[in-house]
Scaffold this motif. Structure first.
Motif, PDB file in Angstrom:
ATOM      1  N   THR A  89      29.535  32.461  47.255  1.00 56.00           N
ATOM      2  CA  THR A  89      30.251  33.472  46.453  1.00 56.00           C
ATOM      3  C   THR A  89      29.519  34.800  46.356  1.00 56.00           C
ATOM      4  O   THR A  89      29.795  35.594  45.446  1.00 56.00           O
ATOM      5  N   LYS A  90      28.617  35.094  47.261  1.00 55.91           N
ATOM      6  CA  LYS A  90      27.857  36.339  47.144  1.00 55.91           C
ATOM      7  C   LYS A  90      28.734  37.587  47.244  1.00 55.91           C
ATOM      8  O   LYS A  90      28.385  38.639  46.736  1.00 55.91           O
ATOM      9  N   ASN A  91      29.864  37.470  47.918  1.00 53.53           N
ATOM     10  CA  ASN A  91      30.754  38.626  48.075  1.00 53.53           C
ATOM     11  C   ASN A  91      31.953  38.583  47.127  1.00 53.53           C
ATOM     12  O   ASN A  91      32.867  39.393  47.254  1.00 53.53           O
ATOM     13  N   VAL A  92      31.933  37.633  46.171  1.00 50.99           N
ATOM     14  CA  VAL A  92      33.054  37.460  45.244  1.00 50.99           C
ATOM     15  C   VAL A  92      32.506  37.385  43.821  1.00 50.99           C
ATOM     16  O   VAL A  92      31.436  36.830  43.587  1.00 50.99           O
ATOM     17  N   ALA A  93      33.262  37.951  42.867  1.00 52.92           N
ATOM     18  CA  ALA A  93      32.871  37.886  41.458  1.00 52.92           C
ATOM     19  C   ALA A  93      34.085  37.558  40.607  1.00 52.92           C
ATOM     20  O   ALA A  93      35.178  38.111  40.818  1.00 52.92           O
ATOM     21  N   ALA A  94      33.909  36.640  39.660  1.00 50.81           N
ATOM     22  CA  ALA A  94      34.961  36.343  38.680  1.00 50.81           C
ATOM     23  C   ALA A  94      34.917  37.408  37.587  1.00 50.81           C
ATOM     24  O   ALA A  94      33.848  37.752  37.085  1.00 50.81           O
ATOM     25  N   VAL A  95      36.071  37.922  37.215  1.00 49.38           N
ATOM     26  CA  VAL A  95      36.131  39.028  36.253  1.00 49.38           C
ATOM     27  C   VAL A  95      37.232  38.801  35.230  1.00 49.38           C
ATOM     28  O   VAL A  95      38.183  38.057  35.475  1.00 49.38           O
ATOM     29  N   MET A  96      37.065  39.461  34.099  1.00 46.74           N
ATOM     30  CA  MET A  96      38.132  39.557  33.103  1.00 46.74           C
ATOM     31  C   MET A  96      38.736  40.953  33.216  1.00 46.74           C
ATOM     32  O   MET A  96      38.022  41.950  33.331  1.00 46.74           O
ATOM     33  N   VAL A  97      40.055  41.001  33.187  1.00 47.27           N
ATOM     34  CA  VAL A  97      40.780  42.267  33.332  1.00 47.27           C
ATOM     35  C   VAL A  97      41.512  42.555  32.023  1.00 47.27           C
ATOM     36  O   VAL A  97      42.237  41.696  31.510  1.00 47.27           O
ATOM     37  N   ASP A 112      46.223  52.033  33.437  1.00 46.04           N
ATOM     38  CA  ASP A 112      44.835  51.814  33.836  1.00 46.04           C
ATOM     39  C   ASP A 112      44.374  50.442  33.364  1.00 46.04           C
ATOM     40  O   ASP A 112      44.815  49.936  32.327  1.00 46.04           O
ATOM     41  N   ILE A 113      43.440  49.864  34.106  1.00 48.56           N
ATOM     42  CA  ILE A 113      42.876  48.573  33.722  1.00 48.56           C
ATOM     43  C   ILE A 113      41.356  48.631  33.812  1.00 48.56           C
ATOM     44  O   ILE A 113      40.789  49.432  34.555  1.00 48.56           O
ATOM     45  N   THR A 114      40.704  47.790  33.024  1.00 47.65           N
ATOM     46  CA  THR A 114      39.246  47.675  33.015  1.00 47.65           C
ATOM     47  C   THR A 114      38.857  46.310  33.545  1.00 47.65           C
ATOM     48  O   THR A 114      39.406  45.287  33.123  1.00 47.65           O
ATOM     49  N   VAL A 115      37.898  46.294  34.466  1.00 46.64           N
ATOM     50  CA  VAL A 115      37.443  45.058  35.106  1.00 46.64           C
ATOM     51  C   VAL A 115      36.000  44.817  34.692  1.00 46.64           C
ATOM     52  O   VAL A 115      35.144  45.695  34.857  1.00 46.64           O
ATOM     53  N   SER A 116      35.699  43.611  34.171  1.00 47.86           N
ATOM     54  CA  SER A 116      34.357  43.291  33.673  1.00 47.86           C
ATOM     55  C   SER A 116      33.920  41.939  34.218  1.00 47.86           C
ATOM     56  O   SER A 116      34.660  40.952  34.132  1.00 47.86           O
ATOM     57  N   LEU A 124      29.715  45.446  40.924  1.00 46.78           N
ATOM     58  CA  LEU A 124      31.108  45.373  41.373  1.00 46.78           C
ATOM     59  C   LEU A 124      31.482  46.547  42.260  1.00 46.78           C
ATOM     60  O   LEU A 124      32.640  46.673  42.661  1.00 46.78           O
ATOM     61  N   GLN A 125      30.507  47.387  42.577  1.00 53.02           N
ATOM     62  CA  GLN A 125      30.786  48.587  43.367  1.00 53.02           C
ATOM     63  C   GLN A 125      31.305  48.214  44.751  1.00 53.02           C
ATOM     64  O   GLN A 125      30.743  47.358  45.434  1.00 53.02           O
ATOM     65  N   GLY A 126      32.392  48.861  45.161  1.00 55.49           N
ATOM     66  CA  GLY A 126      32.970  48.625  46.473  1.00 55.49           C
ATOM     67  C   GLY A 126      33.904  47.444  46.539  1.00 55.49           C
ATOM     68  O   GLY A 126      34.471  47.163  47.603  1.00 55.49           O
ATOM     69  N   GLY A 127      34.105  46.725  45.413  1.00 55.33           N
ATOM     70  CA  GLY A 127      34.967  45.549  45.423  1.00 55.33           C
ATOM     71  C   GLY A 127      36.429  45.885  45.196  1.00 55.33           C
ATOM     72  O   GLY A 127      36.791  46.983  44.781  1.00 55.33           O
ATOM     73  N   THR A 128      37.270  44.898  45.497  1.00 50.20           N
ATOM     74  CA  THR A 128      38.717  45.040  45.315  1.00 50.20           C
ATOM     75  C   THR A 128      39.228  43.908  44.442  1.00 50.20           C
ATOM     76  O   THR A 128      38.962  42.735  44.718  1.00 50.20           O
ATOM     77  N   ARG A 164      19.061  52.368  37.902  1.00 51.11           N
ATOM     78  CA  ARG A 164      20.436  52.016  37.586  1.00 51.11           C
ATOM     79  C   ARG A 164      21.096  53.152  36.821  1.00 51.11           C
ATOM     80  O   ARG A 164      20.468  53.779  35.976  1.00 51.11           O
ATOM     81  N   LYS A 165      22.350  53.412  37.144  1.00 47.86           N
ATOM     82  CA  LYS A 165      23.135  54.398  36.412  1.00 47.86           C
ATOM     83  C   LYS A 165      24.375  53.707  35.864  1.00 47.86           C
ATOM     84  O   LYS A 165      25.089  53.031  36.591  1.00 47.86           O
ATOM     85  N   ASN A 166      24.599  53.887  34.562  1.00 44.73           N
ATOM     86  CA  ASN A 166      25.711  53.254  33.868  1.00 44.73           C
ATOM     87  C   ASN A 166      25.632  51.731  33.991  1.00 44.73           C
ATOM     88  O   ASN A 166      24.551  51.168  34.152  1.00 44.73           O
ATOM     89  N   PHE A 167      26.745  51.055  33.954  1.00 43.14           N
ATOM     90  CA  PHE A 167      26.782  49.592  34.034  1.00 43.14           C
ATOM     91  C   PHE A 167      27.668  49.179  35.198  1.00 43.14           C
ATOM     92  O   PHE A 167      28.905  49.134  35.058  1.00 43.14           O
ATOM     93  N   PRO A 168      27.078  48.883  36.349  1.00 40.60           N
ATOM     94  CA  PRO A 168      27.875  48.569  37.548  1.00 40.60           C
ATOM     95  C   PRO A 168      28.573  47.222  37.495  1.00 40.60           C
ATOM     96  O   PRO A 168      29.276  46.871  38.430  1.00 40.60           O
ATOM     97  N   THR A 169      28.372  46.441  36.424  1.00 38.60           N
ATOM     98  CA  THR A 169      29.075  45.159  36.312  1.00 38.60           C
ATOM     99  C   THR A 169      30.432  45.307  35.613  1.00 38.60           C
ATOM    100  O   THR A 169      31.093  44.317  35.329  1.00 38.60           O
ATOM    101  N   ALA A 170      30.811  46.540  35.311  1.00 36.83           N
ATOM    102  CA  ALA A 170      32.128  46.818  34.734  1.00 36.83           C
ATOM    103  C   ALA A 170      32.677  48.083  35.366  1.00 36.83           C
ATOM    104  O   ALA A 170      31.922  49.014  35.680  1.00 36.83           O
ATOM    105  N   GLY A 171      33.970  48.117  35.580  1.00 38.34           N
ATOM    106  CA  GLY A 171      34.578  49.281  36.229  1.00 38.34           C
ATOM    107  C   GLY A 171      36.039  49.424  35.858  1.00 38.34           C
ATOM    108  O   GLY A 171      36.587  48.647  35.057  1.00 38.34           O
TER     109      GLY A 171
END
Length: 373
Positions: A89-97, A112-116, A124-128, A164-171
């Motif tokens: 799962t290195k290229n996949v992340a479970a998120v709450m939307v 708009d939606i928030t992904v965490s 999560l940078q670069g993910g879909t 690190r800038k901001n929080f890349p685990t949320a977008g």
């Protein structure tokens, strides 16, 4: 940082000294800015989904078992059967939307939606985000989210050093959710004869002023029910054009009233004083006492041929310095401008002002609520 905050606050206080009284400057505002029509509200949506396409910064397959299960269920829906133990799962992340569905949103609108991240993904940078149903509290799906995740931050590092800038685990995914269902919304009573205005800050005086402003323009059709609500009868000539009636009410101007309050943030030294704060006659003294205690080491040598021992003695000195205290008398029923000017006159710092206001409140001379953050 504290020094900068103190300097900025001091500048604000100096500017305030040029204002005779904030309480004297009555500011009018629209009813729209202090009240809203009851029944017009947004709704919270939430969903669980997967973000794919990460560059090795996804969930750890050895720890995030739910991510592996989610991938298996997703692939199974496409007719792909896999062995869950072989999934990485290195290229996949479970998120709450999450999202807020605004009032009167129609099917086909976008929000708009928030992904965490909810696992141990690092970025999560670069993910879909894959297609994710978004449900309300009643369990029904009102929107579906999907799209590229924008984190607005980054994590970069090598050899043990990283930045690190901001929080890349949320977008966010701007306009990433498509509304699939409208939320039924009614802002009139069951007989369609009245609307109710809800005040943002409940207050008896403000509610009565809203009722009076409506009465001056439309007749006696408004009645305050309590400090937080005002009911308004719908005139017959507006029965078929309710939007125009509400718009006309929202544009009416009133002067809202607020309780006297002093807000203090002791961590930053910030003091915010309401314009209608007054005090009784009181004298304030401001000064400083400095006590300095010093010690000096001395060596005591015995006389020749006295068979004495060399010893070390300590001399203690005490020095006390007290700065001249400034004494100022605040007149009865002083306004906020008078208070600020007087406290500045004795050279009070932001920290001093906090202590002085607390002392004045304890003495019963400050007629305001003292709120400490």
């Amino acid at each position: 940082m504290r020094k900068v905050t103190a300097i900025l606050l001091a500048a604000v206080l100096v500017v305030s000294m040029t204002i005779p009284s904030i309480a004297d400057a009555q500011v009018s505002t629209r009813i729209k800015d202090v009240a809203k029509v009851q029944g017009v509200r947004s709704n919270q949506l939430v969903g669980y989904g997967l973000v794919v396409g990460l560059n090795g910064t996804g969930d750890d397959s050895n720890k995030s078992k739910f991510t592996i299960q989610s991938i298996g269920n997703m692939l199974k829906s496409f007719g792909v059967i896999i062995d869950a133990t072989q999934v990485k799962t290195k290229n996949v992340a479970a998120v709450m939307v999450t999202a807020n569905l605004p009032p009167f949103a129609k099917a086909g609108d976008t929000i708009d939606i928030t992904v965490s991240s909810m696992g141990d993904a690092k970025n999560l940078q670069g993910g879909t985000l894959l297609q994710t149903p978004l449900r309300a509290a009643n369990g029904q799906v009102y929107a579906v989210g999907q799209g590229a995740v924008s984190t607005g931050g980054y994590v970069a590092g090598n050899g043990g050093a990283s930045q690190r800038k901001n929080f890349p685990t949320a977008g966010n995914v701007p306009n990433g959710a498509l509304v699939e269902r409208e939320v039924p919304m009614s802002f009139t009573d069951k007989d369609n004869e009245k609307i109710t205005l809800s005040l943002s800050q409940p207050d008896f005086t403000t509610a009565n002023r809203i009722s009076e402003a409506i009465g001056q323009n439309f007749g006696q059709i408004a009645l305050p029910q309590d400090p937080g609500t005002v009911t308004v009868e719908i005139p017959s000539y507006y029965s078929n054009n309710l939007v125009a009636f509400i718009a006309a009410i929202e544009e009416l101007s009133i002067t809202p009233d607020n309780a006297a309050k002093v807000v203090i943030n002791e961590r930053t030294g910030t003091v915010v004083v309401g314009g209608n704060v007054t005090i009784d006659q009181v004298a304030v003294a401001q000064g400083g006492l400095t006590v300095k205690i010093g010690q000096t080491k001395n060596v005591s040598q015995p006389s020749p041929f006295s068979y004495g021992d060399t010893v070390v003695t300590t001399d203690t000195s005490v020095e006390v310095k007290e700065k001249p205290a400034g004494l100022v008398e605040l007149p009865d029923s002083s306004s906020v401008g008078d208070v600020v000017a007087s406290l500045n006159a004795v050279g009070a710092t932001p920290r001093d002002i906090i202590s002085i206001l607390q002392a004045i409140k304890a003495a019963g001379a400050l007629h305001a609520e003292l709120q400490i953050m």
